[in-house]
Design a protein around this motif. Structure first.
Motif, mmCIF file in Angstrom:
data_model
loop_
_atom_site.group_PDB
_atom_site.id
_atom_site.type_symbol
_atom_site.label_atom_id
_atom_site.label_comp_id
_atom_site.label_asym_id
_atom_site.label_seq_id
_atom_site.Cartn_x
_atom_site.Cartn_y
_atom_site.Cartn_z
ATOM 1 N N UNK A 1 0.837 -1.199 0.000
ATOM 2 C CA UNK A 1 0.000 0.000 0.000
ATOM 3 C C UNK A 1 0.872 1.250 0.000
ATOM 4 N N UNK A 2 0.307 2.311 -0.579
ATOM 5 C CA UNK A 2 0.987 3.603 -0.578
ATOM 6 C C UNK A 2 -0.044 4.701 -0.734
ATOM 7 N N UNK A 3 -0.144 5.566 0.242
ATOM 8 C CA UNK A 3 -0.941 6.783 0.175
ATOM 9 C C UNK A 3 -2.375 6.540 -0.304
ATOM 10 N N UNK A 4 -3.033 5.574 0.306
ATOM 11 C CA UNK A 4 -4.445 5.359 0.013
ATOM 12 C C UNK A 4 -4.751 4.427 -1.128
ATOM 13 N N UNK A 5 -3.731 3.824 -1.737
ATOM 14 C CA UNK A 5 -3.941 2.841 -2.795
ATOM 15 C C UNK A 5 -3.129 1.597 -2.479
ATOM 16 N N UNK A 6 -3.395 0.522 -3.192
ATOM 17 C CA UNK A 6 -2.674 -0.719 -2.942
ATOM 18 C C UNK A 6 -2.558 -1.579 -4.186
ATOM 19 N N UNK A 7 -1.625 -2.504 -4.146
ATOM 20 C CA UNK A 7 -1.420 -3.446 -5.245
ATOM 21 C C UNK A 7 -1.098 -4.813 -4.648
ATOM 22 N N UNK A 8 -1.866 -5.831 -5.059
ATOM 23 C CA UNK A 8 -1.518 -7.186 -4.667
ATOM 24 C C UNK A 8 -0.261 -7.610 -5.408
ATOM 25 N N UNK A 9 0.618 -8.306 -4.729
ATOM 26 C CA UNK A 9 1.882 -8.721 -5.324
ATOM 27 C C UNK A 9 1.617 -9.578 -6.565
ATOM 28 N N UNK A 10 2.068 -9.118 -7.747
ATOM 29 C CA UNK A 10 1.806 -9.870 -8.970
ATOM 30 C C UNK A 10 2.823 -10.986 -9.183
ATOM 31 N N UNK A 11 2.634 -11.745 -10.260
ATOM 32 C CA UNK A 11 3.574 -12.796 -10.602
ATOM 33 C C UNK A 11 4.881 -12.178 -11.109
ATOM 34 N N UNK A 12 5.970 -12.932 -11.097
ATOM 35 C CA UNK A 12 7.239 -12.407 -11.597
ATOM 36 C C UNK A 12 7.140 -11.926 -13.048
ATOM 37 N N UNK A 13 8.033 -11.010 -13.395
ATOM 38 C CA UNK A 13 8.108 -10.412 -14.727
ATOM 39 C C UNK A 13 6.831 -9.651 -15.059
ATOM 40 N N UNK A 14 6.323 -8.907 -14.075
ATOM 41 C CA UNK A 14 5.097 -8.121 -14.246
ATOM 42 C C UNK A 14 5.220 -6.810 -13.474
ATOM 43 N N UNK A 15 4.693 -5.747 -14.054
ATOM 44 C CA UNK A 15 4.566 -4.466 -13.350
ATOM 45 C C UNK A 15 3.087 -4.125 -13.260
ATOM 46 N N UNK A 16 2.666 -3.599 -12.127
ATOM 47 C CA UNK A 16 1.277 -3.204 -11.926
ATOM 48 C C UNK A 16 1.251 -1.764 -11.435
ATOM 49 N N UNK A 17 0.358 -0.969 -12.029
ATOM 50 C CA UNK A 17 0.224 0.439 -11.646
ATOM 51 C C UNK A 17 -1.219 0.751 -11.323
ATOM 52 N N UNK A 18 -1.432 1.622 -10.347
ATOM 53 C CA UNK A 18 -2.760 2.160 -10.104
ATOM 54 C C UNK A 18 -2.675 3.676 -10.242
ATOM 55 N N UNK A 19 -3.598 4.236 -11.012
ATOM 56 C CA UNK A 19 -3.687 5.678 -11.221
ATOM 57 C C UNK A 19 -5.097 6.106 -10.841
ATOM 58 N N UNK A 20 -5.215 6.920 -9.801
ATOM 59 C CA UNK A 20 -6.519 7.305 -9.265
ATOM 60 C C UNK A 20 -6.812 8.777 -9.542
ATOM 61 N N UNK A 21 -8.038 9.045 -9.962
ATOM 62 C CA UNK A 21 -8.515 10.415 -10.176
ATOM 63 C C UNK A 21 -9.280 10.840 -8.933
ATOM 64 N N UNK A 22 -8.822 11.906 -8.279
ATOM 65 C CA UNK A 22 -9.445 12.322 -7.028
ATOM 66 C C UNK A 22 -10.236 13.604 -7.205
ATOM 67 N N UNK A 23 -11.164 13.822 -6.294
ATOM 68 C CA UNK A 23 -11.996 15.014 -6.345
ATOM 69 C C UNK A 23 -11.271 16.234 -5.797
ATOM 70 N N UNK B 1 -12.377 -2.635 -2.990
ATOM 71 C CA UNK B 1 -13.097 -1.450 -2.526
ATOM 72 C C UNK B 1 -12.181 -0.424 -1.869
ATOM 73 N N UNK B 2 -10.957 -0.843 -1.519
ATOM 74 C CA UNK B 2 -9.991 0.081 -0.914
ATOM 75 C C UNK B 2 -8.998 0.597 -1.950
ATOM 76 N N UNK B 3 -9.422 0.602 -3.222
ATOM 77 C CA UNK B 3 -8.573 1.070 -4.331
ATOM 78 C C UNK B 3 -7.280 0.275 -4.409
ATOM 79 N N UNK B 4 -7.415 -1.039 -4.347
ATOM 80 C CA UNK B 4 -6.289 -1.953 -4.477
ATOM 81 C C UNK B 4 -6.415 -2.745 -5.768
ATOM 82 N N UNK B 5 -5.330 -2.801 -6.540
ATOM 83 C CA UNK B 5 -5.306 -3.631 -7.738
ATOM 84 C C UNK B 5 -5.126 -5.087 -7.315
ATOM 85 N N UNK B 6 -6.039 -5.943 -7.726
ATOM 86 C CA UNK B 6 -5.980 -7.357 -7.378
ATOM 87 C C UNK B 6 -5.380 -8.153 -8.541
#
Length: 305
Positions: free
Chosen positions: A7-29, A184-189
């Motif tokens: 997690x970082x600053x209100x967002x999260x990412x589940x640990x992906x498989x090797x040789x993968x990058x995952x990004x979350x980009x959130x639009x806030x009010x 629901x907690x803005x985490x990429x699964x």
């Protein structure tokens, strides 16, 4: 065993498989930055990139040279689609007159942009989730508005006279029973193999978000593998077409959707002083100006493609 979540600053990412990058980009009010990138190398080494949270730079000067992705073969392109993609026409216009924010150049004068380490080297195949949609839209309405959101990026839709020089393409692949890979907690699964657009619950403060899975590419931008979009209908109300009666109550579906589609194809946020651009980091209620790309948005896409 539960999946490990970073997690970082209100967002999260589940640990992906090797040789993968995952990004979350959130639009806030409120314009606060939420999002980061987590990469797991082929040998299992984990690294983080928090630079996407910085929207203060006026331009991105670090685009790597465009090369053919080593993971993309002619067979891949044929399998996805080998014919031109027709983008859906835009929905009806709006009746709201907007005033440029003080201190921001007009959309056709502002050349600011930032780019992410992400590129669609082939065709973005996307699916319509069969669950909830923003603004209580029907499935057909959701298809129209989501397709139009994507099409405004792939066609460089603008009022500044810039021709479309961006070869990015998309293809609507149908309806799926899968949901966007977001909690629901803005985490990429974990990714499910389908790029899905839908609506549901995200962390309060996030109007909409993109979770993008890519193959790391040391020689050019990462190769897009899957990108999901979700609108937060638990905390916010949306409308298909804000009119003078909007009165600060609703977020415009096409406004937010075009912004999120920009992230899919590699555009990052621009910050304060650039509020007339599609990729401005703040989502204002009743706003529609993100529907149409500005100079910086177009230049950013051209720098990638």
């Amino acid at each position: 065993m539960e999946d490990l979540v970073v997690t970082y600053d209100g967002t999260g990412i589940e640990m992906p498989e090797p040789d993968t990058a995952v990004s979350i980009d959130a639009l806030s009010e409120d314009g606060t930055e939420h999002g980061f990138t987590l990469t797991v190398a082929a040998d299992g080494k984990v690294s983080y990139d928090l630079s996407g949270a910085n929207t203060e730079s006026s331009t991105a000067g670090a685009d790597r040279a465009d090369v053919v992705s080593p993971r993309l073969s002619p067979a891949d392109l044929t399998e996805e689609s080998d014919s031109p993609v027709d983008e859906a026409p835009a929905p009806d216009g709006v009746e709201v007159a907007e005033v440029d924010a003080a201190g921001s150049p007009g959309e056709c004068q502002d050349g600011a942009y930032s780019t992410l380490d992400r590129k669609e080297y082939g065709i973005y195949n996307w699916y319509l989730g069969d669950g909830a949609y923003p603004a209580a839209m029907t499935r057909l309405q959701a298809l129209e508005y989501f397709e139009s959101s994507i099409g405004r990026i792939t066609s460089s839709h603008n009022n500044c006279g810039y021709a479309d020089q961006v070869p990015a393409k998309s293809h609507y692949a149908g309806t799926t029973t899968y949901e966007s890979d977001m909690g629901s907690n803005s985490t990429c699964t974990d990714r499910d193999g389908k790029s899905t657009w839908d609506a549901g619950n995200l962390a309060t403060g996030t109007v909409a978000a993109v979770c993008a899975h890519t193959w790391p590419n040391p020689f050019a931008k990462n190769d897009l593998r899957e990108a999901d979009v979700r609108f937060n209908i638990t905390d916010y109300d949306f409308t298909k077409n804000p009119t003078s009666s909007c009165n600060g109550r609703y977020h415009d579906v096409l406004n937010a959707g075009t912004h999120e589609a920009g992230h899919i194809f590699g555009l990052g946020h621009v910050g304060a002083g650039h509020s007339n651009l599609t990729m401005h980091h703040e989502a204002a209620r009743c706003e529609v100006k993100k529907r149409t790309l500005g100079k910086g948005d177009v230049m950013g896409l051209r720098s990638i493609y």
